[in-house]
Scaffold this motif. Structure first.
Motif, PDB file in Angstrom:
ATOM      1  N   MET A 118     -30.756  39.249  31.452  1.00 21.35           N
ATOM      2  CA  MET A 118     -30.750  40.618  31.961  1.00 21.35           C
ATOM      3  C   MET A 118     -30.377  41.580  30.840  1.00 21.35           C
ATOM      4  N   LEU A 119     -30.657  42.854  31.049  1.00 21.75           N
ATOM      5  CA  LEU A 119     -30.427  43.880  30.044  1.00 21.75           C
ATOM      6  C   LEU A 119     -28.975  44.343  30.126  1.00 21.75           C
ATOM      7  N   THR A 120     -28.131  43.861  29.217  1.00 23.02           N
ATOM      8  CA  THR A 120     -26.709  44.181  29.276  1.00 23.02           C
ATOM      9  C   THR A 120     -26.192  44.882  28.036  1.00 23.02           C
ATOM     10  N   ASN A 121     -26.893  44.753  26.905  1.00 23.96           N
ATOM     11  CA  ASN A 121     -26.352  45.273  25.657  1.00 23.96           C
ATOM     12  C   ASN A 121     -27.508  45.752  24.776  1.00 23.96           C
ATOM     13  N   VAL A 122     -27.489  47.036  24.424  1.00 21.24           N
ATOM     14  CA  VAL A 122     -28.583  47.649  23.670  1.00 21.24           C
ATOM     15  C   VAL A 122     -28.026  48.238  22.382  1.00 21.24           C
ATOM     16  N   ALA A 123     -28.701  47.978  21.281  1.00 23.97           N
ATOM     17  CA  ALA A 123     -28.363  48.605  20.010  1.00 23.97           C
ATOM     18  C   ALA A 123     -29.604  49.293  19.468  1.00 23.97           C
ATOM     19  N   THR A 124     -29.474  50.553  19.076  1.00 25.92           N
ATOM     20  CA  THR A 124     -30.562  51.238  18.396  1.00 25.92           C
ATOM     21  C   THR A 124     -30.200  51.372  16.930  1.00 25.92           C
ATOM     22  N   VAL A 125     -31.143  51.029  16.071  1.00 23.83           N
ATOM     23  CA  VAL A 125     -30.903  50.989  14.630  1.00 23.83           C
ATOM     24  C   VAL A 125     -31.596  52.189  13.996  1.00 23.83           C
ATOM     25  N   ILE A 126     -30.824  53.010  13.264  1.00 24.87           N
ATOM     26  CA  ILE A 126     -31.376  54.218  12.660  1.00 24.87           C
ATOM     27  C   ILE A 126     -30.922  54.339  11.210  1.00 24.87           C
ATOM     28  N   TRP A 127     -31.679  55.095  10.437  1.00 24.57           N
ATOM     29  CA  TRP A 127     -31.305  55.412   9.055  1.00 24.57           C
ATOM     30  C   TRP A 127     -31.959  56.736   8.683  1.00 24.57           C
TER      31      TRP A 127
ATOM     32  N   ASP B  42     -24.977  59.968  39.665  1.00 30.77           N
ATOM     33  CA  ASP B  42     -26.110  60.581  40.353  1.00 30.77           C
ATOM     34  C   ASP B  42     -26.444  59.867  41.660  1.00 30.77           C
ATOM     35  N   GLY B  43     -25.581  58.970  42.080  1.00 28.36           N
ATOM     36  CA  GLY B  43     -25.846  58.218  43.293  1.00 28.36           C
ATOM     37  C   GLY B  43     -26.660  56.970  43.078  1.00 28.36           C
ATOM     38  N   HIS B  44     -26.805  56.535  41.822  1.00 32.26           N
ATOM     39  CA  HIS B  44     -27.592  55.343  41.511  1.00 32.26           C
ATOM     40  C   HIS B  44     -26.666  54.217  41.072  1.00 32.26           C
ATOM     41  N   GLU B  45     -25.746  53.842  41.949  1.00 30.97           N
ATOM     42  CA  GLU B  45     -24.792  52.797  41.595  1.00 30.97           C
ATOM     43  C   GLU B  45     -25.454  51.454  41.367  1.00 30.97           C
ATOM     44  N   ASN B  46     -26.686  51.299  41.885  1.00 29.89           N
ATOM     45  CA  ASN B  46     -27.379  50.015  41.742  1.00 29.89           C
ATOM     46  C   ASN B  46     -28.032  49.855  40.372  1.00 29.89           C
ATOM     47  N   ILE B  47     -28.067  50.912  39.554  1.00 28.56           N
ATOM     48  CA  ILE B  47     -28.696  50.814  38.244  1.00 28.56           C
ATOM     49  C   ILE B  47     -27.651  50.357  37.228  1.00 28.56           C
ATOM     50  N   PRO B  48     -27.850  49.222  36.598  1.00 27.70           N
ATOM     51  CA  PRO B  48     -26.878  48.730  35.621  1.00 27.70           C
ATOM     52  C   PRO B  48     -26.715  49.710  34.462  1.00 27.70           C
ATOM     53  N   VAL B  49     -25.573  49.648  33.809  1.00 28.73           N
ATOM     54  CA  VAL B  49     -25.300  50.488  32.649  1.00 28.73           C
ATOM     55  C   VAL B  49     -25.091  49.567  31.448  1.00 28.73           C
ATOM     56  N   PRO B  50     -26.118  49.362  30.630  1.00 26.43           N
ATOM     57  CA  PRO B  50     -25.938  48.496  29.463  1.00 26.43           C
ATOM     58  C   PRO B  50     -24.953  49.112  28.469  1.00 26.43           C
ATOM     59  N   ALA B  51     -24.239  48.269  27.761  1.00 29.04           N
ATOM     60  CA  ALA B  51     -23.499  48.753  26.604  1.00 29.04           C
ATOM     61  C   ALA B  51     -24.520  49.284  25.598  1.00 29.04           C
TER      62      ALA B  51
ATOM     63  N   GLU C 203     -36.881  43.664  33.961  1.00 32.86           N
ATOM     64  CA  GLU C 203     -35.532  43.121  34.108  1.00 32.86           C
ATOM     65  C   GLU C 203     -34.955  43.315  35.499  1.00 32.86           C
ATOM     66  N   TYR C 204     -35.268  44.461  36.144  1.00 30.09           N
ATOM     67  CA  TYR C 204     -34.587  44.793  37.392  1.00 30.09           C
ATOM     68  C   TYR C 204     -35.511  45.201  38.533  1.00 30.09           C
ATOM     69  N   GLY C 205     -36.829  45.193  38.293  1.00 29.36           N
ATOM     70  CA  GLY C 205     -37.763  45.454  39.365  1.00 29.36           C
ATOM     71  C   GLY C 205     -38.242  46.891  39.434  1.00 29.36           C
ATOM     72  N   ALA C 206     -39.248  47.109  40.291  1.00 29.90           N
ATOM     73  CA  ALA C 206     -39.917  48.403  40.368  1.00 29.90           C
ATOM     74  C   ALA C 206     -39.020  49.489  40.934  1.00 29.90           C
ATOM     75  N   ALA C 207     -38.140  49.143  41.887  1.00 28.52           N
ATOM     76  CA  ALA C 207     -37.308  50.170  42.518  1.00 28.52           C
ATOM     77  C   ALA C 207     -36.356  50.802  41.508  1.00 28.52           C
ATOM     78  N   VAL C 208     -35.704  49.988  40.695  1.00 34.09           N
ATOM     79  CA  VAL C 208     -34.797  50.510  39.677  1.00 34.09           C
ATOM     80  C   VAL C 208     -35.569  51.335  38.649  1.00 34.09           C
ATOM     81  N   ALA C 209     -36.710  50.819  38.182  1.00 35.44           N
ATOM     82  CA  ALA C 209     -37.512  51.562  37.210  1.00 35.44           C
ATOM     83  C   ALA C 209     -37.954  52.903  37.775  1.00 35.44           C
TER      84      ALA C 209
END
Length: 319
Positions: free
Chosen positions: A1-10, A32-41, A178-184
């Motif tokens: 599942m999508l739990t940890n995201v890193a964006t690489v910039i320079w 915003d009332g979307h408690e079902n949407i995970p919050v990745p690091a 990762e989480y289905g059409a409803a979350v997207a």
């Protein structure tokens, strides 16, 4: 599942695509009332932490070094200019390969694909970038399989997207996987963008990026979505639009970027996703309700688009 995201910039970062990465993966939407949407690091990383100069003349703060990338299951590279092996900053290729080797997904936005190419990660993979630069990407990386006409390419661990808004399309694709059409769909609604766009960047190549003339087909598209169970062939739709079938098919593709059949099939798959997630109706019933006619036809189209059978999709994403 999508739990940890890193964006690489320079230095040389394009701020719009960086903002798209932050919007797609860095927001906590629970307020915003979307408690079902995970919050990745979510972490912003750079070979040299601190101020990163953008292509627009201002700087963005990158608080983390490349060591933080080792924690990520999704690594995002925004548009960074036309990176070559000679201009790729020290350490970037190594962390990208380390992420790939451990099974992390790599997502590039617009010309960020050149960074993967410079690292050698596009060799043997289908990929894309902004249509203005696809020829250059193919020329620099002949072992890559560049597809110019699409909004994004999912090659498994590597997802590459075309210019600007296509980065959001690819990001929503990853959320959907990762989480289905409803979350997207909830995330897309928050960003005020469609949860799934049809067509591809080919519609923009011969003319500047222009919004389709929604006055022509806007009401028809709404009617189609409300009547997916009906027979929706070109002659039927042409009659509703007071056009000949040939003129209708030509104008529909010019303005939506997809053939009528492809557009309708995409909407039917989306509706099937919703019903599989939110109801316990049989696959046969869902096939009839969405206009596929029978379970075998639904299974064929659904698996081709989503990479999962309807039954497997329901097992994974049912609410």
């Amino acid at each position: 599942m999508l739990t940890n995201v890193a964006t690489v910039i320079w230095d040389g970062l394009n701020p719009f695509e960086f903002g798209a990465a932050c919007e797609a993966f860095g927001l906590d939407r629970s307020n915003d009332g979307h408690e079902n949407i995970p919050v990745p690091a979510f972490a912003v990383c750079s070979p040299t932490p601190g101020a990163v100069r953008t292509s627009m003349g201002f700087s963005i703060e990158a608080p983390h070094d490349l060591g933080r990338v080792a924690e990520a299951d999704l690594i995002v590279i925004p548009a960074m200019g036309h990176t070559t092996p000679e201009t790729l900053p020290d350490g970037v290729a190594e962390v990208l390969w380390a992420g790939y080797d451990r099974g992390a997904r790599l997502l590039t936005l617009c010309s960020g694909a050149f960074a993967l190419g410079a690292a050698g990660l596009l060799d043997g993979h289908e990929c894309t970038t902004h249509w203005m630069y696809t020829d250059k990407l193919q020329r620099l990386h002949p072992e890559a399989k560049v597809i110019p006409e699409v909004l994004y390419v999912d090659a498994g661990q590597i997802v590459t997207s075309a210019g600007t808004a296509a980065g959001l399309d690819a990001s929503l694709h990853i959320w959907r996987q990762e989480y289905g059409a409803a979350v997207a769909a909830q995330i897309a609604r928050r960003m005020v963008v469609p949860p799934l766009r049809d067509g591809g960047q080919a519609q923009f190549i011969d003319r500047a990026v222009v919004e389709p003339d929604t006055e022509t087909f806007g009401s028809l598209l709404e009617w189609i979505v409300e009547n997916l169970h009906e027979e929706l062939d070109v002659p039927t739709l042409a009659r509703r639009s007071l056009m000949s079938p040939r003129t209708f098919a030509r104008r529909f593709r010019a303005e939506t970027g997809a053939t009528p059949h492809a557009w309708i099939t995409g909407q039917r798959v989306l509706r099937a996703e919703q019903l599989l997630e939110r109801s316990d109706r049989s696959v046969e019933w869902i096939a009839a309700e969405t206009g596929f006619g029978n379970a075998a036809t639904l299974r064929h189209h659904f698996t081709r688009v989503r990479g999962l059978s309807p039954q497997a999709y329901r097992k994974r994403f049912a609410c």
